[in-house]
Scaffold this motif. Structure first.
Motif, PDB file in Angstrom:
ATOM      1  N   MET A  82       0.848  -1.183   0.000  1.00 27.05           N
ATOM      2  CA  MET A  82       0.000   0.000   0.000  1.00 27.05           C
ATOM      3  C   MET A  82       0.885   1.235   0.000  1.00 27.05           C
ATOM      4  SD  MET A  82      -3.388   1.025   2.125  1.00 27.05           S
ATOM      5  CE  MET A  82      -4.137  -0.364   1.364  1.00 27.05           C
ATOM      6  N   ARG A  91      -9.251  -3.837   4.485  1.00 22.70           N
ATOM      7  CA  ARG A  91      -9.364  -2.913   5.626  1.00 22.70           C
ATOM      8  C   ARG A  91     -10.811  -2.760   6.053  1.00 22.70           C
ATOM      9  NH1 ARG A  91      -5.469   2.262   6.096  1.00 22.70           N
ATOM     10  NH2 ARG A  91      -3.462   1.178   5.941  1.00 22.70           N
ATOM     11  N   LYS A 124      -6.680   8.693   5.199  1.00 24.96           N
ATOM     12  CA  LYS A 124      -6.685   9.650   6.298  1.00 24.96           C
ATOM     13  C   LYS A 124      -7.657  10.791   6.006  1.00 24.96           C
ATOM     14  CE  LYS A 124      -2.796  10.589   8.238  1.00 24.96           C
ATOM     15  NZ  LYS A 124      -1.429  11.135   8.515  1.00 24.96           N
ATOM     16  N   GLU A 164      -2.603   5.889   1.732  1.00 21.42           N
ATOM     17  CA  GLU A 164      -2.711   6.197   3.154  1.00 21.42           C
ATOM     18  C   GLU A 164      -3.221   7.611   3.375  1.00 21.42           C
ATOM     19  OE1 GLU A 164      -2.516   4.195   5.537  1.00 21.42           O
ATOM     20  OE2 GLU A 164      -1.520   2.456   4.683  1.00 21.42           O
ATOM     21  N   ASP A 165      -2.731   8.533   2.557  1.00 15.40           N
ATOM     22  CA  ASP A 165      -3.185   9.923   2.679  1.00 15.40           C
ATOM     23  C   ASP A 165      -4.671  10.045   2.344  1.00 15.40           C
ATOM     24  OD1 ASP A 165      -0.693  10.760   3.442  1.00 15.40           O
ATOM     25  OD2 ASP A 165      -0.085  11.415   1.441  1.00 15.40           O
ATOM     26  N   THR A 178       1.961   5.398   0.081  1.00 16.12           N
ATOM     27  CA  THR A 178       1.680   6.541   0.944  1.00 16.12           C
ATOM     28  C   THR A 178       0.482   7.326   0.428  1.00 16.12           C
ATOM     29  OG1 THR A 178       4.022   6.671   1.493  1.00 16.12           O
ATOM     30  CG2 THR A 178       2.676   8.619   1.960  1.00 16.12           C
TER      31      THR A 178
END
Length: 467
Positions: free
Chosen positions: A1, A36, A10, A6-7, A3
């Motif tokens: 995965m 997830r 978030k 992930e951003d 970044t």
């Protein structure tokens, strides 16, 4: 995965409005997002609390998977529909029906028969059933489900009893006939309309339903009616979230006085019901009425005093961080009420539809419990006719005996009654102006009316003598 993903995750977790850009950007990574969401879904089905950021991710992520046709998530979605003990209300709030039908249409693939079987389950939550049946009506008109089977489902639902809401099941049957264009079951409409479930329907409502049925029956494969109602498999998350944007557009917390977002309110409402004694804990509507009473009342009780009223035996938090998040949201809601009251802004009451109680009952119950914490002090209202009348009108909403027209009038005036009480207690708390009088000269006539000079009358007496 990466970044980047992930951003995006978030951004979605922290979103206080529909994060259209982040949701669209996440669609290419639906296969990586699915595990997830499965982990979060299983935790939720097992009764674990999700943090608000996790709850946000699960909520928005499901629309990403549906839009991306991530059909490997379909078995988990079926479990969520069938297992969630709150009927998914804690996740989708008032949008359960719209969410269920959109996500189902996006994920179902060819497994349509399972949708029909689940729809007729007696244990299914009423809003989940309604969403599935609306989705199935479209799949039928698309030719993906046999029409005769859909008619048979209508017949089963028409006689289904013992559901979590039999009246809602009857509404579901009525909508299935009209939306699916099932003209051969038009006679069922008349029998449904004679039940208590449709007691508020008038002739105009029935005429409109007949017109919709006739139009659908004349051209059942014309899917325009489904598209107009948003009953469609989404091609982008934004398509399936128009209902939420409408809520947020009219959300009174979008004004200058910041409060909880819609998603935060739904999350907190779910937390309130996930306690050791959910029957004792307040609903969010009761909490709102409770806080309104405490904010404007004679004095502010400490949290250690009023939290017992909210939780009953109390929640069991996963850890300190979880407790802080819950308490932080409650404090923000309190502060928003206090800021409105201090600014003399119109109050915002969260009066939510309930199948068990007439409108406003729970809010008034919460307000009464707030009054009860300082009942001795609230007795002072008896000296003010307008204030005592305002309190009486709010308390009337607790009763299930008042006529519907009376309730409507009390609800219409609820904001004014609250403002009257807020002004009363504001006046009681404000410092009184110091008494002052013109100084009387020693040789001036005494103001007591004796006719004597001040120095020979009251001015000669030892203090304190007041006129």
């Amino acid at each position: 995965m990466t970044t980047d993903i992930e951003d995006l995750i978030k951004d979605i977790g922290n979103a206080d409005r529909v994060p259209d850009a982040a949701l669209g950007a996440l669609m290419p990574y639906a296969a990586e997002l699915a595990p997830r969401l499965e982990a979060l879904a299983r935790r939720r089905m097992e009764g674990d609390w999700l943090y608000s950021t996790e709850d946000n991710l699960l909520f928005y992520g499901l629309f990403v998977l549906a839009s991306a046709r991530e059909r490997r998530f379909w078995p988990i979605w079926l479990e969520m529909l069938n297992v969630s003990d709150d009927g998914l209300e804690g996740l989708f709030g008032d949008g359960v029906i719209m969410s269920v039908r959109a996500i189902t249409l996006g994920l179902v693939g060819s497994d349509v028969e399972v949708v029909a079987d689940l729809s007729s389950s007696i244990d299914l939550a009423s809003d989940v059933r309604a969403g599935l049946v609306e989705a199935l009506a479209r799949l039928t008109c698309e030719g993906k489900y046999p029409r005769e089977n859909f008619v048979a489902l209508i017949d089963r639902l028409a006689t289904l009893e013992g559901t979590d809401n039999d009246d809602r099941c009857k509404w579901c049957v009525e909508e299935a006939i009209v939306l699916g264009g099932i003209g051969e079951r038009a006679h069922l409409l008349d029998s449904l309309w004679r039940t208590d479930a449709f007691s508020i329907w008038n002739d105009a409502d029935k005429a409109e339903a007949r017109e919709r049925l006739a139009a659908a029956a004349a051209n059942p494969t014309d899917l325009t009616r489904f598209d107009e109602d948003g009953i469609v498999a989404p091609t982008a998350p934004a398509d399936a979230l128009r209902w939420l944007r409408n809520i947020q557009q009219h959300d009174p917390d979008s004004d200058r006085i910041a409060g909880l977002t819609w998603r935060e309110r739904e999350w907190l409402a779910g937390i309130l019901q996930k306690t050791e004694s959910p029957d004792e804990a307040m609903s969010f509507e009761e909490l709102d009425g409770f806080f309104h009473a405490l904010v404007i009342g004679p004095d502010t009780p400490m949290p250690s005093e009023y939290l017992r009223e909210i939780w009953g035996e109390g929640p069991v938090f996963d850890n300190v961080a979880h407790a802080r998040e819950v308490m932080g949201l409650m404090q923000r809601h309190w502060n928003a009420i206090a800021k409105r009251a201090a600014a003399n802004a119109p109050p915002v009451m969260w009066l939510e539809p309930s199948e068990e109680d007439p409108p406003g009952t729970r809010w008034a119950c919460g307000f009464a419990r707030g009054v009860g914490l300082r009942s001795q002090s609230w007795y002072a209202l008896a000296a003010d006719e307008a204030a005592i009348m305002a309190l009486d009108c709010i308390q009337e909403l607790e009763s299930g005996e008042i006529e519907s027209w009376e309730r409507s009038e009390f609800l219409r005036m609820l904001g004014d009654h609250f403002t009257t009480l807020a002004e009363y207690w504001r006046e009681q708390r404000s410092p009184r102006a110091r008494l002052s009088a013109r100084k009387v000269g020693r040789n001036e006539q005494c103001p007591c009316g004796s006719g004597k000079k001040w120095k020979k009358c009251c001015g000669a007496a030892p203090p304190p003598i007041m006129h």
